[in-house]
Design an enzyme around this catalytic site. Structure first.
Site, PDB file in Angstrom:
ATOM      1  N   ARG A  35      -2.709   4.247   8.961  1.00 16.82           N
ATOM      2  CA  ARG A  35      -2.585   4.982   7.697  1.00 16.82           C
ATOM      3  C   ARG A  35      -3.860   5.778   7.432  1.00 16.82           C
ATOM      4  O   ARG A  35      -4.959   5.365   7.810  1.00 16.82           O
ATOM      5  CB  ARG A  35      -2.329   3.987   6.556  1.00 16.82           C
ATOM      6  CG  ARG A  35      -1.901   4.614   5.241  1.00 16.82           C
ATOM      7  CD  ARG A  35      -1.412   3.531   4.289  1.00 16.82           C
ATOM      8  NE  ARG A  35      -2.465   2.602   3.940  1.00 16.82           N
ATOM      9  CZ  ARG A  35      -3.242   2.713   2.849  1.00 16.82           C
ATOM     10  NH1 ARG A  35      -3.067   3.719   2.018  1.00 16.82           N
ATOM     11  NH2 ARG A  35      -4.164   1.821   2.594  1.00 16.82           N
ATOM     12  N   ASN A  45      -9.485   4.870  11.673  1.00 16.64           N
ATOM     13  CA  ASN A  45      -8.738   4.774  12.921  1.00 16.64           C
ATOM     14  C   ASN A  45      -9.054   5.871  13.925  1.00 16.64           C
ATOM     15  O   ASN A  45      -8.749   5.735  15.108  1.00 16.64           O
ATOM     16  CB  ASN A  45      -7.235   4.770  12.621  1.00 16.64           C
ATOM     17  CG  ASN A  45      -6.825   3.547  11.833  1.00 16.64           C
ATOM     18  OD1 ASN A  45      -7.096   2.428  12.215  1.00 16.64           O
ATOM     19  ND2 ASN A  45      -6.174   3.770  10.692  1.00 16.64           N
ATOM     20  N   ARG A  94       5.433   8.198   8.839  1.00 14.42           N
ATOM     21  CA  ARG A  94       5.935   7.231   7.854  1.00 14.42           C
ATOM     22  C   ARG A  94       6.172   7.871   6.487  1.00 14.42           C
ATOM     23  O   ARG A  94       5.544   8.882   6.142  1.00 14.42           O
ATOM     24  CB  ARG A  94       4.960   6.054   7.725  1.00 14.42           C
ATOM     25  CG  ARG A  94       3.609   6.441   7.216  1.00 14.42           C
ATOM     26  CD  ARG A  94       2.760   5.224   6.911  1.00 14.42           C
ATOM     27  NE  ARG A  94       2.328   4.525   8.117  1.00 14.42           N
ATOM     28  CZ  ARG A  94       1.531   3.445   8.089  1.00 14.42           C
ATOM     29  NH1 ARG A  94       1.140   2.959   6.931  1.00 14.42           N
ATOM     30  NH2 ARG A  94       1.166   2.875   9.202  1.00 14.42           N
ATOM     31  N   SER A 103       1.591  -1.369   0.429  1.00 13.17           N
ATOM     32  CA  SER A 103       2.587  -1.483   1.498  1.00 13.17           C
ATOM     33  C   SER A 103       2.120  -2.476   2.563  1.00 13.17           C
ATOM     34  O   SER A 103       0.928  -2.574   2.868  1.00 13.17           O
ATOM     35  CB  SER A 103       2.832  -0.125   2.154  1.00 13.17           C
ATOM     36  OG  SER A 103       3.297   0.813   1.217  1.00 13.17           O
ATOM     37  N   SER A 105       2.456  -4.265   6.546  1.00 13.20           N
ATOM     38  CA  SER A 105       2.731  -3.887   7.936  1.00 13.20           C
ATOM     39  C   SER A 105       4.203  -4.097   8.258  1.00 13.20           C
ATOM     40  O   SER A 105       4.826  -3.280   8.952  1.00 13.20           O
ATOM     41  CB  SER A 105       1.860  -4.704   8.895  1.00 13.20           C
ATOM     42  OG  SER A 105       0.492  -4.443   8.683  1.00 13.20           O
ATOM     43  N   GLN A 126      -3.244  -3.674  16.711  1.00 14.80           N
ATOM     44  CA  GLN A 126      -4.216  -3.263  15.704  1.00 14.80           C
ATOM     45  C   GLN A 126      -5.176  -2.234  16.292  1.00 14.80           C
ATOM     46  O   GLN A 126      -5.793  -2.470  17.329  1.00 14.80           O
ATOM     47  CB  GLN A 126      -5.011  -4.473  15.211  1.00 14.80           C
ATOM     48  CG  GLN A 126      -4.192  -5.487  14.447  1.00 14.80           C
ATOM     49  CD  GLN A 126      -3.696  -4.955  13.114  1.00 14.80           C
ATOM     50  OE1 GLN A 126      -4.308  -4.064  12.523  1.00 14.80           O
ATOM     51  NE2 GLN A 126      -2.587  -5.486  12.633  1.00 14.80           N
ATOM     52  N   ARG A 184     -19.719 -36.269  13.926  1.00 13.87           N
ATOM     53  CA  ARG A 184     -19.729 -34.825  14.190  1.00 13.87           C
ATOM     54  C   ARG A 184     -19.564 -34.564  15.690  1.00 13.87           C
ATOM     55  O   ARG A 184     -20.310 -35.121  16.493  1.00 13.87           O
ATOM     56  CB  ARG A 184     -21.021 -34.182  13.698  1.00 13.87           C
ATOM     57  CG  ARG A 184     -21.143 -34.102  12.186  1.00 13.87           C
ATOM     58  CD  ARG A 184     -22.476 -33.474  11.781  1.00 13.87           C
ATOM     59  NE  ARG A 184     -22.579 -32.099  12.246  1.00 13.87           N
ATOM     60  CZ  ARG A 184     -22.184 -31.045  11.528  1.00 13.87           C
ATOM     61  NH1 ARG A 184     -21.639 -31.241  10.333  1.00 13.87           N
ATOM     62  NH2 ARG A 184     -22.318 -29.838  11.994  1.00 13.87           N
TER      63      ARG A 184
END
Length: 465
Positions: A35, A45, A94, A103, A105, A126, A184
């Site tokens: 987007r 992106n 889109r 919105s 995915s 991704q 631990r």
């Protein structure tokens, strides 16, 4: 035991079973959601990471895996669409309904599936996972195509001890969530925990459309190594991710042939007509060219110092051309690494008269091309029996865009035509004739080196397995 002979029908059945493409009756699509309204980092992106748009790293891995019937980018932004297409992806434009901040995915993937009914399996990758490799996608997909799972997602193993969060000002004490403080665990005695790294999700159409989820049915995970689990969320991660991707990112298969346009890339597009190099009389721009009558014959100290960085050549008719010494160094380094370099000169360019001089200066093959370089370059690609993925291309004009788009690696100088810059896969910081060729050559060599290392590692992994 006597081996039983197989008839033709048995042979065909075996070949069909061994072929991944034939074995699948489904359509598997890779889908990157990109987007334009990223809040953390604007247009994250397509922001350059080690010279490559961020989503270019995962697009390269998806396409080179050879496992997808189609590779898509879903976006609402024009610039992202242009970058996606330059990397060979299809674009799902889109709607506004799935482009809002609220919105999900899932909603976007459902819209994509409604518009593409032939798709039966989706891999949502991704864009923020630049260290993804083709092998990750290949091996994860096998769990669906061969093992019958409905959904697969990527995870990474973490060795982190978790404690319950308490509200500020509360008297409540925190409590351990995955350890016993009295015992631990040492790291070598503990297998850690599997955490989603959000690199990718595979899911069937039925799961997404009928059940409205990406994980369900017969579900499995695919474990990735920590060094490949890079996720960029905030700007402060960018320098760290850049170093990580240079070491662990997927650089492709490596190229073996490079085309470089001379005017505008190897030179600044200007040719001088003079009696001596120190007294240029007329200056021509590359191509049909115009006269630059305002050229001074005086050379300042700074210009003389700058001239030391250039290699000059003149033909018998008085035409001279200057090439930056770093660019010639870059060409030689490419040749030393078994990469064939072909210099391209337009048939309309005055430089065509100097092609033999250029060949002597650079030791590269020089080729004349027409208005559309693709027609001439394509013939050499076919002659060398190569795919465009095996080719690097550097160009500066709008006419170069088709070649820049097709090439596995491509770049344009910083001062090139906007169409050429958009079509290139690597962004140069230097201009034509000022070190851009050297800059791109370094990127090509890094890619070639990383490709060799990855091939060796793949061979080791197969032998160990």
């Amino acid at each position: 035991m006597i081996a039983q002979k197989r008839g033709p029908s048995d042979k065909n059945a075996t070949e069909e079973a061994e072929s991944p493409k034939k074995r699948r009756t489904r359509h598997v699509a890779a889908l990157i959601l990109a987007r334009g309204g990223s809040k953390g980092i604007p247009l994250k992106n397509i922001k350059l990471l080690a010279g490559v748009p961020l989503m270019g790293w995962v697009l390269r891995a998806a396409i080179d895996s050879g496992e997808f019937d189609s590779v898509w980018v879903s976006t609402d932004h024009d610039e992202i669409e242009k970058v996606a297409k330059s990397w060979g992806a299809k674009v799902h434009r889109r709607s506004e309904e799935v482009s809002r901040d609220s919105s999900t995915s899932l909603e976007t993937i459902q819209e994509f599936l409604k518009e593409n009914p032939e798709v039966t399996v989706v891999c949502n990758i991704q864009a923020t996972s630049p260290c993804l490799h083709p092998s990750h996608l290949k091996n994860a997909l096998k769990k669906i195509t061969e093992d019958g799972y409905d959904s697969i997602f990527s995870v990474v193993r973490r060795y982190q001890l978790r404690w319950k969060e308490v509200k500020k000002g509360s008297d409540e004490c925190t409590e351990p969530e995955n350890l016993d403080p009295a015992k631990r665990p040492r790291r070598r005695d503990w297998n850690g925990e599997l955490i989603e790294n959000d690199s990718f999700h595979f899911a069937t159409r039925d799961l997404i459309m009928k059940e409205g989820r990406l994980q369900g049915g017969r579900v499995a995970y695919f474990e990735m190594k920590p060094e490949h689990s890079v996720d960029i969320d905030v700007d402060i991660d960018w320098p760290v991710a850049e170093q990580r991707v240079l070491r662990y990112g997927y650089f492709g298969r490596g190229v073996s042939l490079m085309f470089c346009e001379v005017s505008g890339c190897l030179t600044d597009g200007r040719v001088h007509l003079s009696g001596s190099l120190d007294r240029p009389g007329v200056s021509f721009a590359g191509g049909p060219c115009d006269t630059d009558s305002g050229m001074s014959s005086n050379v300042s100290d700074s210009e003389a110092s700058s001239a030391k960085s250039f290699i000059h050549s003149r033909d018998t008719e008085g035409f001279s051309v200057s090439i930056h010494s770093r660019d010639t160094e870059g060409l030689r380094k490419l040749q030393k690494n078994d990469l064939k370099v072909v210099l391209l000169i337009s048939e309309e360019d005055v430089l065509r008269q100097m092609r033999f001089k250029l060949k002597m200066m650079t030791d590269c093959e020089v080729m004349l091309v027409g208005e559309d370089p693709l027609k001439d370059v394509q013939s050499m690609v076919e002659k060398e029996k190569l795919d465009w993925k095996d080719v690097a291309y550097m160009g500066c004009d709008a006419a170069s865009a088709s070649c820049l788009h097709l090439a596995g690696l491509s770049a344009a100088p910083a001062d090139a035509h906007p169409d050429a810059i958009r079509a290139g896969k690597f962004a140069c910081k230097q201009g034509g004739g000022a070190g851009a060729v050297w800059e791109f050559a370094e990127h090509v060599l890094l890619q070639k080196q990383q490709a060799r290392l990855q091939m060796k590692q793949d061979l080791i992994d197969r032998n160990c397995f």
